[in-house]
Write an enzyme that holds these catalytic residues in place. Structure first.
Site, PDB file in Angstrom:
ATOM      1  N   ASP A 400       0.862  -1.315   0.081  1.00 26.20           N
ATOM      2  CA  ASP A 400       0.099   0.064   0.051  1.00 26.20           C
ATOM      3  C   ASP A 400       0.819   1.334  -0.037  1.00 26.20           C
ATOM      4  O   ASP A 400       2.211   1.107   0.345  1.00 26.20           O
ATOM      5  CB  ASP A 400      -1.016   0.170   1.394  1.00 26.20           C
ATOM      6  CG  ASP A 400      -1.855   0.974   1.225  1.00 26.20           C
ATOM      7  OD1 ASP A 400      -2.572   1.186  -0.097  1.00 26.20           O
ATOM      8  OD2 ASP A 400      -2.937   1.194   1.908  1.00 26.20           O
ATOM      9  N   GLU A 403       2.646   4.971  -4.212  1.00 23.11           N
ATOM     10  CA  GLU A 403       3.053   6.011  -5.405  1.00 23.11           C
ATOM     11  C   GLU A 403       4.173   6.429  -5.425  1.00 23.11           C
ATOM     12  O   GLU A 403       4.889   6.620  -6.613  1.00 23.11           O
ATOM     13  CB  GLU A 403       1.934   7.047  -5.241  1.00 23.11           C
ATOM     14  CG  GLU A 403       0.416   6.499  -5.523  1.00 23.11           C
ATOM     15  CD  GLU A 403      -0.415   6.014  -4.180  1.00 23.11           C
ATOM     16  OE1 GLU A 403      -1.146   5.141  -4.289  1.00 23.11           O
ATOM     17  OE2 GLU A 403       0.455   5.876  -3.038  1.00 23.11           O
ATOM     18  N   ASP A 472      -8.843   4.352  -2.888  1.00 26.58           N
ATOM     19  CA  ASP A 472      -9.791   4.682  -2.095  1.00 26.58           C
ATOM     20  C   ASP A 472     -10.910   5.408  -2.412  1.00 26.58           C
ATOM     21  O   ASP A 472     -11.181   6.500  -2.244  1.00 26.58           O
ATOM     22  CB  ASP A 472      -9.394   5.455  -0.907  1.00 26.58           C
ATOM     23  CG  ASP A 472      -7.946   4.835  -0.259  1.00 26.58           C
ATOM     24  OD1 ASP A 472      -8.022   3.500  -0.233  1.00 26.58           O
ATOM     25  OD2 ASP A 472      -7.022   5.606   0.218  1.00 26.58           O
TER      26      ASP A 472
END
Length: 794
Positions: A400, A403, A472
Site C-alpha cells: 500500500d 505511489e 480509496d
C-alpha cells in the site's frame, strides 16, 4: 486512417520551418538488427520488438539515460529490412514499417501499407522538459493516461504524469494512483512514453492536432505498437511490456478484507462466519493493525503486534486448514518511531538527501523515511522481513501507499551506484517494489505463484505479478459509476487484474444494501472479488442482515461456479496478453467510447446497474445473437433492448456460439476440481462454427506454462441445418489431472423437441436426455476421457 506519407511531406516541411526539433538525416546503419540514424541533431536508434512494436531511442551526447522500466528485458532487436529511396528510408518487417524522411528525420509508422501515426515535432527539448510530439487526425479517439475519470475518449485532456492518491473520489479525477504514460488509438496503434519521471500527457488539449508527452527529466524513448485491430494492439502492448505471470487459482476467489482486523480472535471469527453462513472464502487480508494497536506511529514495525496477535503462526495454520490464505499489508515507509528505524538507518535501507543523510519527512502516519527499493542492498534488507513472514505461512502481499503517497523531490535513490532524484523515478516506485518482491518470492518459494496486490505502478508492472486496485473510492453510487472506465482503461494496456474495493471504501453514513449488492454483482465479473472498506460499516456480507447474506451468497457462488471459465481467462491472459475485462471496441471498433458495457472474456456482455432504484436495464447489443443469461431469451444484435434487473442478478448477455464451463461451488478453491463439469452451449443457426478452449492445471505451480503441464479442453460446435455437432478433445496433462470427467451438457437455443441425441455413435434413450420448452434447452450427460462426440438432430 492516416493519409499516405508522401502526400504529407510538403505540409510537414512548412510546419517545421519554425522549429529545429527535427533534423536532416545524414546517414544510417544497421548492426545486430538495430537501425541507427545519424542526424544533424544527434543519433536515433530503432529496434523492432515483440508485439509488432518498435522502440525508438533518441540519444544525445552527455545526456544520461535511466534504464527502461516499461520494456520486458532482456530483449534483442528483431530482424528488419532497410531500404533507401530518393527522399526517405524505410524500415520494414511483414505488415510493419517506418518511413524516415531524409530532409527532416521525421518518423512515420505504417501498417499494411497505410500510415497510422507520425511524429509531428518529434523530440521536444527545453531547459525544463523533454518529450515527444505526434500528429493526431481530426476524428481520432484515444484511450490513455491510465487511472483517470475523464471519459473513455481522453482526447482534449491534459493530465499530470505523477502517481498520486485521490481519497474518496467519485465520478471525476484527472490524477490518481496509477497513471500510464501511454495512449491507444482507434486508428489501431499505441504509443508508450518510456519515461518514469514526473511529467505531463497532453492529448490534443493545447493543440487539437497534437499528442505530446513530456517529463522533467528521464529517458528520451518511446515505443510504437501496431496491430490489425484495437484488440490486437492491446495484446501487443502486453507482449512488449511483459505478460502477466500466472496467479494462484485462489486469487480468483472471495476475499475477506477491511480496514482492519484488530485482533487474532476477530480474524479467526471472521473466517468462521463465512463457513457458518455457507459463503465461499479463499483469503483474508490484514490491514495495518497486524503490526500495531492503532493507526499512527507503528508503520515500519514489519512484525506482529503480539498483544493482539499472540500466536500468528497458529492463526495462519488454522486459516490454512480452512482453505483460507493470509494476505498482509506492508508499506514502504519506516517511521522514526517504529521498531525498525535504527535497523533501517544502520543498514542504509532508506532514501537519502543531498548530504547523504536519511531523507525524513512528516505525513499522516508520522515522521518517516522511505525504503529505497531501487538500491539492491536496501531491497535485500526489506525483503528479509517478507521471508520471515512467508516462513510463518503468509501467502499473499498487499503493498500500500506505493505511489509513494509522499515522495519528496529532495529524496535520492541509488540505482546501480548512481544517485537519482525522486521525481525521475517516482512513477516507477511501485513497479520496482513489485519487481523485487516478485523475484524474491520466486527465488525463496519457487513452488508458489506470487500474489502481489499494489495500488501503483508503471507500464509493464503486470509482468511482476502486480494486482492493482482503483484506490480509496467513495462508498457511494458515484464511486461505483466510474469503475468500468477505470477498469477498461487499465486492462487495455496489459494491466489485467485491475479491480475495485467492492462496496466502496471511503465514508458512508449508513449501510446501503442496494449499493452494496449492486457493487458485488459487478465484482463477480471483474478480475478480483474483494469487498473492502473502512470498518464503520462492515464490508463483509456475513455481518449484515439475512436477506443481504442470502443475495451475496448467490452472487459469490455464481463467481465460484464460473471458476473454469474465469481461470481459463487467467491462463489465456498469461499466454496471449488478452485481458479478462475488455472494452466493447474489441469486437466493435465503432463503440470505442462505450463505458456502459464491457466484455468478460469472449462470451459475456456485462451491463452493471450503477444507479439506485433500477428494475430494468437498457443494453445496446453489439453485432451477433445474444442470450439473456438469466431468462434465456434470445436477441438479435445491433439494437437496444431492456432486460429485467432484480437485485442479485447483474444484467448479463451471452453471445451465441459460446461455451460456458461451470462447476458446483466449493467452500474454497483448494477443493476445486473438474471431474464433474457442467458445459452450457448457446446455439443459433447464425453461428455455424465456434471454438472455445478451457484451460486447466494444478492452480499453484509457477512453471505450468513453461513446462506445458496443463490441459486444453477444446470445445467445438458445428451447426448445419437441423444437425448440431459438439466435439470435446482433451490435450495435455498435469499432476493429478482427472483421468475421466463427467460432463453435464445444457444446449440452449433448441427451439423444438430434438429427434435424437447421439454420443460417440450411440443413440441415447429418451429417458437419458431432457428438453425444456421454457428455456429452449436440451440436457444430457456424457463421459469424457480424451474425446467425446455429440450429435443432436434438431
Amino acid at each position: 486512417m492516416k493519409r499516405h506519407f508522401l502526400h504529407r511531406v510538403a505540409l510537414f516541411v512548412l510546419v517545421l520551418t519554425s522549429h529545429s526539433l527535427h533534423a536532416k538525416l545524414d546517414a544510417f546503419s544497421i548492426e545486430k538488427h538495430v537501425v541507427t540514424l545519424q542526424t544533424t541533431q544527434g543519433e536515433v536508434q530503432i529496434k523492432r520488438q515483440d508485439g509488432e512494436s518498435f522502440v525508438i531511442d533518441y540519444l544525445r551526447d552527455g545526456q544520461a539515460q535511466l534504464p527502461s522500466f516499461a520494456l520486458a528485458y532482456p530483449r534483442q532487436a528483431l530482424p528488419v529490412k532497410v531500404s533507401e529511396y530518393t527522399s526517405y528510408v524505410t524500415i520494414t518487417y511483414a505488415e510493419q514499417a517506418i518511413h524516415v524522411d531524409k530532409a527532416t528525420g521525421r518518423l512515420a509508422f505504417y501498417y499494411a501499407g497505410e500510415e497510422v501515426v507520425s511524429e509531428k515535432l518529434g523530440l521536444v527539448e527545453t531547459s525544463e522538459h523533454r518529450g515527444f510530439s505526434f500528429q493526431l487526425d481530426t476524428d481520432e479517439k484515444l484511450y490513455g493516461g491510465g487511472q483517470r475519470l475523464l471519459g473513455m475518449d481522453r482526447r482534449g485532456h491534459k493530465m499530470p504524469l505523477y502517481n498520486k492518491a485521490h481519497y474518496g473520489y467519485t465520478t471525476e479525477s484527472n490524477q490518481m494512483y496509477y497513471g500510464l504514460s501511454a495512449v491507444l488509438s482507434d486508428q489501431r496503434y499505441a504509443i508508450l512514453f518510456d519515461n518514469s519521471a514526473k511529467g505531463e500527457l497532453d492529448i490534443g488539449h493545447t493543440y487539437a492536432d497534437e499528442l505530446r508527452f513530456s517529463a522533467d527529466t528521464g529517458r528520451t524513448s518511446y515505443v510504437v505498437v501496431l496491430g490489425n485491430s484495437v484488440q490486437q494492439v492491446s495484446q501487443n502492448i502486453a507482449k512488449v511490456t511483459g505478460k502477466q505471470p500466472l496467479l494462484p487459482r485462489w486469487a480468483l476467489g472471495n476475499f475477506a478484507s477491511r480496514f482492519g482486523y484488530k485482533t487474532q480472535t476477530q480474524t479467526l471469527a471472521t473466517a468462521q462466519a463465512y463457513i457458518d453462513n455457507d459463503i465461499p472464502l479463499d483469503a483474508i487480508v490484514l490491514d495495518l493493525y497486524w503490526f500495531g494497536p492503532d493507526i499512527k506511529g507503528h508503520m515500519g514495525n514489519l512484525d506482529w503486534y503480539r498483544p493482539n496477535f499472540p500466536t500468528p503462526e497458529n492463526m495462519i495454520q488454522t486459516l490454512t486448514t480452512q482453505g483460507v490464505n493470509t494476505v498482509l499489508i506492508t508499506e514502504p515507509f519506516i517511521l522514526s518511531t517504529s521498531k525498525q528505524w535504527t535497523n533501517a538507518v544502520a543498514n542504509k535501507a532508506l532514501a537519502t538527501n543531498i548530504d547523504g543523510a536519511v531523507e525524513t519527512f512528516d505525513f499522516y502516519f508520522g515522521n518517516t523515511g522511505l525504503v529505497d527499493v531501487f538500491n539492491q542492498d536496501a531491497a535485500n534488507w526489506f525483503l528479509d522481513f517478507y521471508s520471515r513472514l512467508a516462513q510463518q505461512g503468509v501467502t499473499g502481499w498487499w503493498g500500500d501507499l506505493g505511489e509513494p503517497e509522499v515522495h519528496p523531490a529532495t529524496a535520492l535513490h541509488n540505482i546501480d551506484g548512481r544517485l537519482v532524484g525522486a521525481d525521475a523515478v517516482h512513477n516507477a516506485y511501485g513497479h520496482q517494489w513489485a519487481k523485487i518482491l516478485f523475484e524474491h518470492q520466486l527465488k525463496t518459494q519457487p513452488e508458489l505463484r506470487p500474489f502481489i496486490m499494489m495500488r501503483s505502478g508503471f507500464l509493464g508492472s503486470q509482468r511482476y505479478g502486480m494486482i492493482p486496485w482503483t484506490g480509496d473510492v467513495s462508498r457511494s453510487w458515484g464511486g461505483l459509476q466510474g469503475q468500468i472506465e477505470l477498469m477498461l482503461q487499465m486492462s487495455a494496456f496489459g494491466v489485467a487484474y485491475i479491480h475495485s474495493d467492492l462496496g466502496g471504501f471511503a465514508g458512508g453514513d449508513k449501510f446501503d444494501a442496494e449499493l452494496y449488492l449492486r457493487w458485488l454483482e459487478f465484482g463477480a465479473f471483474t478480475p478480483v472479488f474483494r469487498p473492502h472498506a473502512q470498518d464503520n460499516i462492515a464490508p463483509e456480507p456475513v455481518f449484515h442482515s439475512e436477506d443481504v447474506i442470502d443475495i451475496a451468497r448467490d452472487i459469490i457462488k455464481l463467481r465460484y461456479a464460473l471458476t473454469p471459465y474465469n481461470y481459463s481467462l487467467s491462463l489465456a491472459n498469461s499466454m496471449t496478453g488478452e485481458p479478462l475485462v475488455r472494452p466493447v471496441s474489441f469486437i466493435d471498433e465503432s463503440r470505442f467510447t462505450d463505458a456502459k458495457h464491457y466484455l468478460w472474456g469472449d462470451a459475456f456482455l456485462v451491463a452493471p446497474v450503477k444507479v439506485a432504484g433500477v428494475t430494468k436495464q437498457a443494453i445496446d447489443l453489439p453485432e451477433g445473437v445474444w442470450f439473456d443469461y438469466w431468462q434465456k431469451q434470445k436477441w438479435t444484435g445491433e439494437q437496444s433492448i431492456s432486460v429485467q434487473a432484480p437485485i442479485g442478478q447483474i444484467p448479463l448477455l451471452v453471445k451465441a456460439g459460446s461455451f460456458i464451463p461451470t462447476v458446483s461451488p466449493t467452500q474454497h478453491l483448494k477443493a476445486y476440481n473438474t471431474r464433474n463439469l457442467h458445459i452450457a452451449y448457446y446455439a443459433d443457426a447464425a453461428v455455424q462454427d465456434s471454438t472455445y478452449v478451457m484451460y486447466e492445471d494444478d492452480g499453484a505451480s509457477p512453471q505450468t506454462l513453461g513446462t506445458g503441464a496443463y490441459q486444453s479442453i477444446i470445445m467445438t460446435a458445428a451447426q448445419r441445418g437441423k444437425a448440431l455437432s459438439l466435439l470435446l478433445t482433451v490435450k495435455g496433462t498435469y499432476a493429478r489431472a482427472p483421468l475421466q470427467r463427467t460432463i453435464h451438457y445444457t444446449v440452449y437455443g433448441v427451439n423444438n423437441l430434438p429427434q435424437r441425441v447421439i454420443i460417440d455413435g450411440k443413440h441415447l434413450a429418451e429417458s437419458q436426455w431432457q428438453w425444456d420448452e421454457l428455456t429452449n434447452s436440451v440436457r444430457f450427460t456424457a463421459e469424457l476421457q480424451q474425446q467425446a462426440q455429440i450429435n443432436i438432430i434438431l
